[in-house]
Design a protein around this motif. Structure first.
Motif, short mmCIF file in Angstrom:
data_model
loop_
_atom_site.label_atom_id
_atom_site.label_comp_id
_atom_site.label_asym_id
_atom_site.label_seq_id
_atom_site.Cartn_x
_atom_site.Cartn_y
_atom_site.Cartn_z
N VAL A 112 0.73 -1.09 -0.08
CA VAL A 112 0.09 -0.03 0.02
C VAL A 112 0.87 1.30 0.03
O VAL A 112 1.73 1.36 0.96
N GLU A 113 0.84 2.06 -0.98
CA GLU A 113 1.29 3.49 -0.94
C GLU A 113 0.29 4.50 -0.89
O GLU A 113 -0.78 4.55 -1.21
N THR A 114 0.76 5.30 0.15
CA THR A 114 -0.06 6.34 0.71
C THR A 114 0.56 7.72 0.47
O THR A 114 1.92 7.75 0.64
N ALA A 115 0.01 8.76 0.70
CA ALA A 115 0.49 10.05 0.73
C ALA A 115 0.97 10.58 2.20
O ALA A 115 1.72 11.53 2.24
N PHE A 116 0.70 9.77 3.20
CA PHE A 116 0.76 10.17 4.57
C PHE A 116 1.14 8.73 5.35
O PHE A 116 0.78 7.66 4.61
N GLU A 117 1.97 8.89 6.51
CA GLU A 117 2.00 7.58 7.12
C GLU A 117 0.72 7.00 7.66
O GLU A 117 -0.34 7.80 8.29
N LEU A 118 0.38 5.76 7.54
CA LEU A 118 -0.74 5.25 7.99
C LEU A 118 -0.41 4.64 9.51
O LEU A 118 0.52 4.26 9.94
N SER A 119 -1.74 5.09 10.32
CA SER A 119 -1.46 4.35 11.69
C SER A 119 -1.86 2.85 11.74
O SER A 119 -2.40 2.39 10.94
N GLY A 120 -1.42 2.65 12.88
CA GLY A 120 -1.72 0.85 13.17
C GLY A 120 -3.14 0.72 12.97
O GLY A 120 -3.44 -0.45 12.56
N ASP A 121 -3.99 1.38 13.67
CA ASP A 121 -5.42 1.33 13.75
C ASP A 121 -6.00 1.27 12.07
O ASP A 121 -6.79 0.30 11.79
N LEU A 122 -5.46 2.36 11.39
CA LEU A 122 -6.16 2.54 9.90
C LEU A 122 -5.38 1.39 9.15
O LEU A 122 -6.16 0.84 8.47
N GLU A 123 -4.19 0.73 9.52
CA GLU A 123 -3.62 -0.21 8.51
C GLU A 123 -4.43 -1.41 8.96
O GLU A 123 -4.75 -2.26 7.98
N ALA A 124 -4.72 -1.71 10.20
CA ALA A 124 -5.61 -2.96 10.34
C ALA A 124 -7.09 -3.01 9.86
O ALA A 124 -7.46 -4.03 9.05
N LYS A 125 -7.43 -1.72 9.79
CA LYS A 125 -8.94 -1.73 9.27
C LYS A 125 -8.74 -1.86 7.63
O LYS A 125 -9.53 -2.47 6.99
N LEU A 126 -7.57 -1.41 7.00
CA LEU A 126 -7.51 -1.38 5.62
C LEU A 126 -7.17 -2.93 5.21
O LEU A 126 -7.65 -3.39 4.32
N ALA A 127 -6.32 -3.72 6.05
CA ALA A 127 -5.96 -5.07 6.08
C ALA A 127 -7.18 -5.87 6.13
O ALA A 127 -7.60 -6.86 5.30
N LYS A 128 -8.20 -5.48 7.04
CA LYS A 128 -9.45 -6.30 7.04
C LYS A 128 -10.63 -6.09 5.87
O LYS A 128 -11.05 -6.98 5.41
N ALA A 129 -10.43 -5.00 5.43
CA ALA A 129 -11.37 -4.56 4.26
C ALA A 129 -10.71 -5.37 2.84
O ALA A 129 -11.36 -5.87 2.19
N LEU A 130 -9.61 -5.16 2.92
CA LEU A 130 -8.89 -5.90 1.85
C LEU A 130 -9.00 -7.28 1.82
O LEU A 130 -9.01 -7.97 0.86
#
Length: 178
Positions: A112-130
Motif C-alpha cells: 500500500v502506497e499512501t501520501a501519509f504514514e498510516l496509523s496501526g489502527d488504520l492499517e488494520a482496518k485496511l487489511a480487514k477490508a482488503l
C-alpha cells in the motif's frame, strides 16, 4: 524475464505439487529460497557458466555449497535442473513456488502506497477490508509516496487498486479529452 518465468513454471509447478502432496510446503519454500540465493551469488554464476564443467559437476558444486540447508530430494531437483541446464532458473522457480503456495494458503502480500504514514489502527482496518475484498488472508506492507497528494494505491500481486488523487485526476483528464 518473461521467457525465464515461462521456462521455470513447469519446474515450480512440479515442485509445488510434490511438496503439497508431502505436506511439506514450508520446508520446500525455505529450500528454494536458499537455492535461489546461492544461484544469484557471483561466484556460483561463474561456476555455472564454466563450459569445462559437466552438468553433474556443476550440480555437485551447487549441492555442496548448499550443504545441510537442503534435503536429498532437493539435491535431486538440483541435479535434474543441472542436467537440463536450468540451474539459473532457481530464483524464478522460488518466486513461482511462493505464488502457488500463497494461492493454496489463500494468502497475499499487499503493498500500500499512501501520501501519509498510516496509523496501526488504520492499517488494520485496511487489511480487514482488503481481506474481505480479495477473499484471502492479507499481509499489508505500507510505504509513503509524497507524489500521491492523497489517497492510496494498493498492489496485490497483479491487481492494482488506484484510489489516489493523482490517479483520479488522470482519469478525469482522460475523460475530458475524450
Amino acid at each position: 524475464m518473461a521467457e525465464l518465468i515461462t521456462l521455470a513454471r513447469p519446474y515450480a509447478k512440479a515442485v509445488f505439487e510434490f511438496a503439497d502432496a508431502a505436506g511439506d510446503l514450508a520446508t520446500w519454500s525455505n529450500t528454494l529460497a536458499v537455492s535461489a540465493a546461492v544461484a544469484q551469488e557471483g561466484a556460483m554464476q561463474k561456476t555455472l557458466a564454466n563450459p569445462s564443467l559437466t552438468a553433474a559437476q556443476k550440480a555437485e558444486v551447487f549441492v555442496n555449497v548448499c550443504g545441510d540447508a537442503i534435503s536429498e530430494k532437493a539435491a535431486n531437483l538440483l541435479r535434474v535442473l543441472s542436467d537440463n541446464k536450468r540451474l539459473e532458473l532457481l530464483p524464478q522457480i522460488a518466486v513461482l513456488f511462493e505464488q502457488f503456495k500463497s494461492q493454496r494458503e489463500k494468502a497475499v502480500d499487499v503493498h500500500v502506497e499512501t501520501a501519509f504514514e498510516l496509523s496501526g489502527d488504520l492499517e488494520a482496518k485496511l487489511a480487514k477490508a482488503l481481506s474481505a475484498k480479495l477473499d484471502r488472508e492479507v499481509t499489508v506492507q505500507s510505504s509513503v509516496d509524497q507524489g500521491l497528494l492523497g489517497g492510496v494505491v494498493v498492489r496485490a500481486g497483479d491487481t492494482v487498486i488506484d484510489g489516489s488523487v493523482r490517479g483520479r485526476l488522470a482519469k478525469l483528464a482522460e475523460a475530458m479529452n475524450s
